[in-house]
Design an enzyme around this catalytic site. Structure first.
Site, mmCIF file in Angstrom:
data_model
loop_
_atom_site.group_PDB
_atom_site.id
_atom_site.type_symbol
_atom_site.label_atom_id
_atom_site.label_comp_id
_atom_site.label_asym_id
_atom_site.label_seq_id
_atom_site.Cartn_x
_atom_site.Cartn_y
_atom_site.Cartn_z
ATOM 1 N N PRO A 131 -28.533 1.448 -88.867
ATOM 2 C CA PRO A 131 -29.474 -0.196 -88.768
ATOM 3 C C PRO A 131 -29.866 0.231 -90.276
ATOM 4 O O PRO A 131 -31.564 -0.839 -89.736
ATOM 5 C CB PRO A 131 -29.787 -0.121 -87.541
ATOM 6 N N CYS A 132 -29.448 -0.066 -91.314
ATOM 7 C CA CYS A 132 -30.065 -0.609 -92.680
ATOM 8 C C CYS A 132 -30.616 -1.255 -92.314
ATOM 9 O O CYS A 132 -31.927 -2.156 -93.112
ATOM 10 C CB CYS A 132 -29.136 -0.399 -93.851
#
Length: 170
Positions: A131-132
């Site tokens: 989850p950037c």
């Protein structure tokens, strides 16, 4: 043994999202056309909806608000060294939370400076599942290279409850 890759496209509220799954796990994902993995890694493409079904179901559940932790196995072969350590640390950042670029650098133990973390986020081959969008600048949201850019990041963080909806979201 020859490794293969199967693709699936999932319609989402933030645009069509493509998943690429090897025998090991999810190797790439993102907005737009399937990544050119066959040329880059010598992976033959197969049509195998059974292989992609679990990842598709999890992504659909995430967007429905029913999934907070992905269990889809990740195939980390596109990453190595410091980049791998940073993205594996990122993979542990929980739903509904965020870390700064500097905090992620410290968590990864990689000695990558905060500016370098931003570069790694921009080249993350597995957004959403790794989850950037949960990495923010110390003074605001920071950038985002997926979907429609920072608006997609804002949507994802609002969806997860980290950000409050604005009047535009209602």
């Amino acid at each position: 043994m020859m490794t293969t890759v199967a693709f699936a496209e999932v319609p989402t509220p933030v645009g069509p999202f493509v998943l690429a799954v090897t025998e090991v796990g999810l190797v790439a994902s993102g907005w737009g056309a399937p990544p050119p993995l066959s040329d880059r890694l010598g992976l033959a493409e197969v049509h195998d909806s059974d292989r992609t079904a679990f990842a598709v179901a999890e992504l659909n559940a995430y967007f429905a608000g029913d999934l907070k932790t992905f269990e889809t196995p990740v195939d980390w072969r596109l990453m190595s060294g410091s980049r791998l350590r940073v993205l594996q640390a990122l993979h542990q950042v929980p739903y509904g939370t965020a870390v700064t670029y500097g905090e992620l650098a410290a968590r990864s133990g990689s000695n990558v400076p905060a500016r370098g973390i931003g570069s790694i986020m921009g080249s993350n081959p597995i957004p959403i599942i790794v989850p950037c969008h949960r990495v923010i600048a110390g003074n605001g949201l920071g950038g985002f290279s997926g979907g429609e850019g920072v608006e997609t990041k804002r949507w994802l963080l609002t969806h997860e409850g980290y950000l409050q909806p604005t009047l535009l979201d209602l």
